[in-house]
Design a protein around this motif. Structure first.
Motif, mmCIF file in Angstrom:
data_model
loop_
_atom_site.group_PDB
_atom_site.id
_atom_site.type_symbol
_atom_site.label_atom_id
_atom_site.label_comp_id
_atom_site.label_asym_id
_atom_site.label_seq_id
_atom_site.Cartn_x
_atom_site.Cartn_y
_atom_site.Cartn_z
ATOM 1 N N GLY A 782 0.804 -1.217 0.000
ATOM 2 C CA GLY A 782 0.000 0.000 0.000
ATOM 3 C C GLY A 782 0.834 1.262 0.000
ATOM 4 O O GLY A 782 0.413 2.303 -0.524
ATOM 5 N N LYS A 783 2.024 1.179 0.571
ATOM 6 C CA LYS A 783 2.917 2.337 0.578
ATOM 7 C C LYS A 783 3.255 2.786 -0.834
ATOM 8 O O LYS A 783 3.564 3.965 -1.064
ATOM 9 N N PHE A 784 3.197 1.873 -1.781
ATOM 10 C CA PHE A 784 3.636 2.166 -3.139
ATOM 11 C C PHE A 784 2.469 2.427 -4.086
ATOM 12 O O PHE A 784 2.599 2.285 -5.300
ATOM 13 N N SER A 785 1.343 2.817 -3.510
ATOM 14 C CA SER A 785 0.213 3.249 -4.318
ATOM 15 C C SER A 785 0.488 4.635 -4.896
ATOM 16 O O SER A 785 1.016 5.520 -4.213
ATOM 17 N N GLY A 786 0.128 4.830 -6.150
ATOM 18 C CA GLY A 786 0.270 6.143 -6.770
ATOM 19 C C GLY A 786 -0.582 7.198 -6.087
ATOM 20 O O GLY A 786 -0.292 8.394 -6.194
ATOM 21 N N ASP A 787 -1.641 6.785 -5.385
ATOM 22 C CA ASP A 787 -2.471 7.757 -4.668
ATOM 23 C C ASP A 787 -1.640 8.479 -3.618
ATOM 24 O O ASP A 787 -1.761 9.693 -3.432
ATOM 25 N N ARG A 788 -0.798 7.720 -2.916
ATOM 26 C CA ARG A 788 0.090 8.344 -1.932
ATOM 27 C C ARG A 788 1.060 9.302 -2.614
ATOM 28 O O ARG A 788 1.229 10.450 -2.191
ATOM 29 N N THR A 789 1.675 8.840 -3.703
ATOM 30 C CA THR A 789 2.683 9.659 -4.366
ATOM 31 C C THR A 789 2.105 10.975 -4.854
ATOM 32 O O THR A 789 2.668 12.049 -4.631
ATOM 33 N N PHE A 790 0.950 10.897 -5.511
ATOM 34 C CA PHE A 790 0.471 12.126 -6.145
ATOM 35 C C PHE A 790 -0.196 13.079 -5.173
ATOM 36 O O PHE A 790 -0.276 14.271 -5.442
ATOM 37 N N THR A 791 -0.622 12.590 -4.041
ATOM 38 C CA THR A 791 -1.059 13.538 -3.022
ATOM 39 C C THR A 791 0.148 14.293 -2.473
ATOM 40 O O THR A 791 0.056 15.483 -2.150
ATOM 41 N N GLU A 792 1.294 13.628 -2.401
ATOM 42 C CA GLU A 792 2.516 14.325 -2.007
ATOM 43 C C GLU A 792 2.888 15.393 -3.039
ATOM 44 O O GLU A 792 3.275 16.517 -2.679
ATOM 45 N N TYR A 793 2.803 15.054 -4.319
ATOM 46 C CA TYR A 793 3.041 16.057 -5.348
ATOM 47 C C TYR A 793 2.096 17.249 -5.159
ATOM 48 O O TYR A 793 2.506 18.404 -5.211
ATOM 49 N N ALA A 794 0.828 16.934 -4.964
ATOM 50 C CA ALA A 794 -0.186 17.986 -4.894
ATOM 51 C C ALA A 794 0.079 18.939 -3.738
ATOM 52 O O ALA A 794 0.006 20.164 -3.891
ATOM 53 N N VAL A 795 0.391 18.391 -2.587
ATOM 54 C CA VAL A 795 0.550 19.221 -1.395
ATOM 55 C C VAL A 795 1.923 19.881 -1.352
ATOM 56 O O VAL A 795 2.042 21.076 -1.063
ATOM 57 N N ASP A 796 2.963 19.120 -1.654
ATOM 58 C CA ASP A 796 4.336 19.629 -1.529
ATOM 59 C C ASP A 796 4.733 20.565 -2.663
ATOM 60 O O ASP A 796 5.398 21.573 -2.445
ATOM 61 N N ILE A 797 4.379 20.199 -3.886
ATOM 62 C CA ILE A 797 4.918 20.896 -5.064
ATOM 63 C C ILE A 797 3.920 21.872 -5.662
ATOM 64 O O ILE A 797 4.246 23.021 -5.939
ATOM 65 N N TRP A 798 2.676 21.421 -5.844
ATOM 66 C CA TRP A 798 1.707 22.254 -6.549
ATOM 67 C C TRP A 798 0.858 23.113 -5.629
ATOM 68 O O TRP A 798 0.070 23.924 -6.090
ATOM 69 N N ARG A 799 1.002 22.906 -4.299
ATOM 70 C CA ARG A 799 0.206 23.663 -3.321
ATOM 71 C C ARG A 799 -1.279 23.557 -3.652
ATOM 72 O O ARG A 799 -2.024 24.527 -3.675
ATOM 73 N N LEU A 800 -1.674 22.322 -3.884
ATOM 74 C CA LEU A 800 -3.048 22.033 -4.265
ATOM 75 C C LEU A 800 -3.661 21.169 -3.189
ATOM 76 O O LEU A 800 -3.124 20.118 -2.834
ATOM 77 N N ARG A 801 -4.777 21.589 -2.636
ATOM 78 C CA ARG A 801 -5.434 20.825 -1.580
ATOM 79 C C ARG A 801 -6.474 19.892 -2.176
ATOM 80 O O ARG A 801 -7.373 20.333 -2.896
ATOM 81 N N PRO A 802 -6.382 18.605 -1.886
ATOM 82 C CA PRO A 802 -7.382 17.664 -2.416
ATOM 83 C C PRO A 802 -8.785 18.008 -1.946
ATOM 84 O O PRO A 802 -8.983 18.463 -0.819
#
Length: 841
Positions: A782-802
């Motif tokens: 489960g750690k390697f789900s893309g859902d985890r990765t792209f929420t990190e992109y969204a919050v860390d890089i794009w400053r986008l709140r889900p």
């Protein structure tokens, strides 16, 4: 979707009648697929419209990638719409084989390897997480190529994936934009410096939109694919002047070539020009559309970075930096400083490689001739960047030259991407460390806040739920259905790792898939394999650093042992290969020929009692991978340490319970850290050891050849007539190891690999222990789900709140998860209680 079986049957039969004008029983599987996909398209359309309206005022993410390796879409649409079971039941009642219908679908020819599959996984995850994120790519008329084998040799056949159309694309002719190539630019000074572009070749970029459906939510995002079409209308065919017709035909062919095929052969200047055209065509068309959408939303360009995030997937779309500058300055009247500030704040960049030969560069003369205005901007970026470097390193010309965007007649695209973006991320912890400390250390020192890590992830919806529905159902019965939304819930499997009842259910599922795959292999190749043998799978692009030769040399070694001792106690093994070699990569193509020749020799030898079988499956793609995942016992992840940025095949295989044999590279390290050293088999040189060899030398492959009789034997068998094809056929492979330095250190790792394979067999013989390893791999996947990765992109890089709650961080960074209100172990008391007495590793 709320639709029952009877209503679906009514709608489907109506669609069959309207499309084909005949009853269902008279239709072919292809016609039945057309009706099903057309009905799904109808279902998606209304959701898509509502989703676009809802997202209009929010921040939009645009993910630019030269590849999107989607895989077949119909089954995934059914899963994400919540219709899979309903449709299966409806077709069963109608006496229709849904699986046969789904096999009629072509794999879209929009990608080739890990880069494109990662991009497709991330589109799926963004939609599943209700993030307004869209893909921007090219609509290739032909895919990379279809792979056939003739006498064991790879033959490339055009991948005509669009021959019957693509039902899920929507042409948007009204949103076409103009792209300009070549010509001349002349400066004009009217208060502000502007450039006039003349005598250029005009090309029309026409968008085709493909819906990206979120899983059981109301989000439908967009993958926009650009097609190159002729724009000029002043060429005509004259009955009196044949040259007019020739010019028209030449222009049309040149334009359509831009989106004709993925990765044109770049061994010639014309091929290089075509690749550069593709890269600019993608970035210019996408950015023009993005700014046009911003205007439709009445958002001023001064707030661009508040409403738009542009992410470039590797360096292919790095021209987004100068192109956005061009649009802001030339088309919208901004000054340089304001345009640069907005560009950097808007663009972010993912690096996917540390290999110098893969860090894209362009000759200045070629670049300037094709993109004269963009070259002026890149040159200005370089001048200003070098002045900044001078301020930091006065007089240190070597340092400045090493970091410059343009140096020695070459434009360095990775340098351009780093200078022109606010975030640069690697795709695994090791990869990011190597970027910071070695490959891009100068840039990391200059921009320490830009660099960050985002370990890759994959979509469990496709590679577990779709590929292995029996296992998905077992997981739901065991840990609850919420694992689909919260993949970290798979940790609830840990208490079952040593449970014989659960193990037996898992083993039965894999045995069923192995039998099914064995039947498919028999049908495709004529080779009969034993479903009770160890299925050892190595499927990847064929490349030196992927080290298919290391695997093949071990197989030769096993075969030599069996020939010397036919009664040797060896657990039967089936070695499965798959992957394509780039058409111009001669050594990779010869590697395919070598493995096929070895397979032919071994499979025909009755004296070894079928203890080893080898098959190389043609035309490896996403659909074939989905068949291999649930049937694989052992996944080969054996690249030269430090060369594989991350890898995602390793993640897909552990989701299905395979055990990895691999080097300590990329994602393998993080998988080992998650599953524990006892549940993965690692071997070989570390990344630092490899890099030290590359930097300092000291390795001589002749020492291995002369000191290890096993290595000498298998290498000699390449050139002594042992293999079909004669003694000279495989000499280039022999020479690559002994006369050209064994660049990827295959021989250096051979002994450690043989020992690791012995350890693998030892563990496999303890059935309960092996099944426990398998369960633990699934539990930690489960750690390697893309859902985890792209929420990190969204919050860390794009400053986008889900829009929706963060789904899964419990197996990622706990501190980050708590800060973002995500799903941590402490926030999920039921899961915490389940795990309280479980042993993680």
């Amino acid at each position: 979707m709320n639709i029952d079986k009877e209503e679906f049957q009514r709608q489907y039969l109506d669609k069959v009648a309207k499309l084909h004008g005949k009853p269902l029983e008279e239709t072919s599987d292809g016609e039945r697929y057309q009706a099903l996909s057309s009905l799904i398209r109808d279902y998606i359309g209304q959701r898509w419209l509502l989703s676009r309206r809802r997202q209009r005022q929010g921040k939009q993410v645009y993910y630019l990638s030269i590849e999107f390796l989607l895989g077949r879409l119909t089954d995934m649409y059914l899963i994400n719409l919540g219709l899979r079971d309903t449709v299966a039941a409806a077709f069963f009642d109608l006496g229709v084989d849904l699986a046969a219908i789904l096999e009629s679908e072509e794999d879209p020819g929009l990608g080739n390897g890990g880069l494109g599959r990662l991009a497709a996984c991330y589109l799926d995850s963004m939609a599943a997480e209700s993030l307004p994120g869209h893909g921007c790519g090219l609509r290739y008329r032909y895919g990379f190529f279809e792979q056939d084998f003739v006498n064991g040799r790879q033959i490339e056949v055009p991948d005509d994936w669009l021959k019957t159309g693509f039902i899920y694309e929507f042409r948007r002719s009204d949103e076409a934009v103009e792209i300009r190539f070549g010509g001349t630019v002349t400066p004009e000074l009217n208060g502000k410096l502007r450039y006039r572009h003349e005598n250029y070749e005009s090309v029309l970029a026409v968008p085709y939109d493909v819906p990206v459906v979120g899983h059981l939510n109301d989000t439908v995002n967009t993958l926009r694919l650009w097609s190159a079409e002729p724009h000029r209308t002043d060429f005509v065919c004259s009955a009196t002047n044949r040259n007019d017709c020739l010019k028209t035909i030449e222009y049309k062919n040149d334009v359509e070539a831009i989106t004709s095929v993925l990765y044109p052969d770049d061994s010639t200047r014309d091929g290089r020009v075509l690749r550069l055209k593709q890269h600019y065509f993608l970035t210019s068309a996408s950015l023009q559309a993005i700014l046009a959408d911003l205007a439709r939303r009445d958002i001023p360009l001064t707030r661009l970075s508040d409403h738009v995030a542009v992410h470039i997937n590797d360096t292919h779309p790095a021209l987004a930096v100068p192109e956005l500058m061009r649009l802001l300055i030339d088309e919208h009247g901004m000054g340089w400083d304001e345009a640069w500030s907005l560009t950097v704040a808007t663009i972010s960049y993912t690096n996917h490689t540390i290999m110098p030969e893969a860090l894209e560069t362009w000759p200045v003369d070629l670049f300037q001739a094709l993109l004269p205005r963009i070259f002026v901007i890149v040159n200005e970026i370089n001048e200003r960047f070098c002045r900044e470097l001078w301020q930091r390193y006065p007089g240190d010309w070597d340092h400045i030259r090493a970091m410059a965007v343009i140096a020695d007649g070459t434009i360095r695209m990775a340098h351009l991407a780093i200078a022109g973006s606010h975030s640069v991320n690697g795709v695994a912890q090791l990869h990011t460390r190597i970027l910071k400390e070695r490959v891009m250390s100068d840039f990391h020192q200059f921009y320490p806040d830009k660099f960050n890590n985002k370990t890759n992830g994959v979509t469990h919806r496709r590679f577990l739920i779709k590929a292995n529905p029996q296992l998905a159902a077992l997981l739901g019965e065991t840990v609850g259905e919420q694992w689909v939304q919260y993949p970290c819930d798979l940790l609830g499997l840990l208490p079952h790792a040593a449970d014989p009842a659960f193990q037996d259910k898992l083993a039965a599922i894999r045995r069923w898939h192995k039998s099914k795959l064995a039947a498919q292999i028999l049908d495709a190749t004529g080779v009969r394999i034993d479903p009770d043998s160890i299925f050892d799978t190595h499927v990847k692009r064929i490349h030196g650093y992927k080290r298919q030769t290391l695997n093949a040399f071990h197989i030769m070694h096993l075969y030599n042992r069996l020939k010397a001792d036919p009664g040797m106690d060896l657990t039967p093994r089936t070695f499965i290969f798959g992957g394509k070699a780039a058409p111009a990569y001669r050594l990779a193509k010869l590697t395919i020929r070598f493995i096929n020749a070895l397979a032919d020799k071994i499979n025909r030898d009755k004296t070894i009692n079928d203890k080893i079988k080898v098959v190389f499956l043609e035309n490896y793609n996403v659909s074939l991978l989905e068949k291999l995942l649930p049937a694989t016992d052992v996944s080969e992840q054996i690249p030269t340490a430090s060369r594989e940025a991350c890898g995602t095949g390793n993640m897909k295989f552990i989701m299905n319970g395979s055990v990895i044999i691999g080097t300590l590279d990329g994602g393998n390290i993080e998988i080992r850290n998650a599953v524990g050293e006892d549940n993965i088999i690692t071997f070989g040189l570390t990344a630092d050891e490899v890099l030290n060899i590359y930097e300092r030398g000291g390795y001589n492959p002749w020492d291995i050849y002369c000191g290890d009789e096993r290595v000498k034997t298998v290498l000699d068998q390449l050139v002594n007539g042992f293999l079909p094809g004669g003694p000279d056929e495989y000499r280039p492979i022999f020479d690559s190891f002994l006369h050209h330095g064994d660049h990827f250190l295959v021989l250096k790792d051979f002994a450690a690999y043989v020992d690791a394979q012995k350890e693998l067999e030892r563990r496999y013989r303890d059935r309960r222990h092996w099944l426990s390893m398998s369960v633990r791999n699934i539990a930690h996947s489960g750690k390697f789900s893309g859902d985890r990765t792209f929420t990190e992109y969204a919050v860390d890089i794009w400053r986008l709140r889900p829009e929706a709650p963060v789904r899964c961080y419990c197996s990622a960074d706990e501190d980050f998860a708590r800060a973002e209100g995500g799903c941590t172990l402490s926030r999920r008391p039921a899961l915490q209680a389940t795990l309280s007495n479980a042993t993680y590793n």
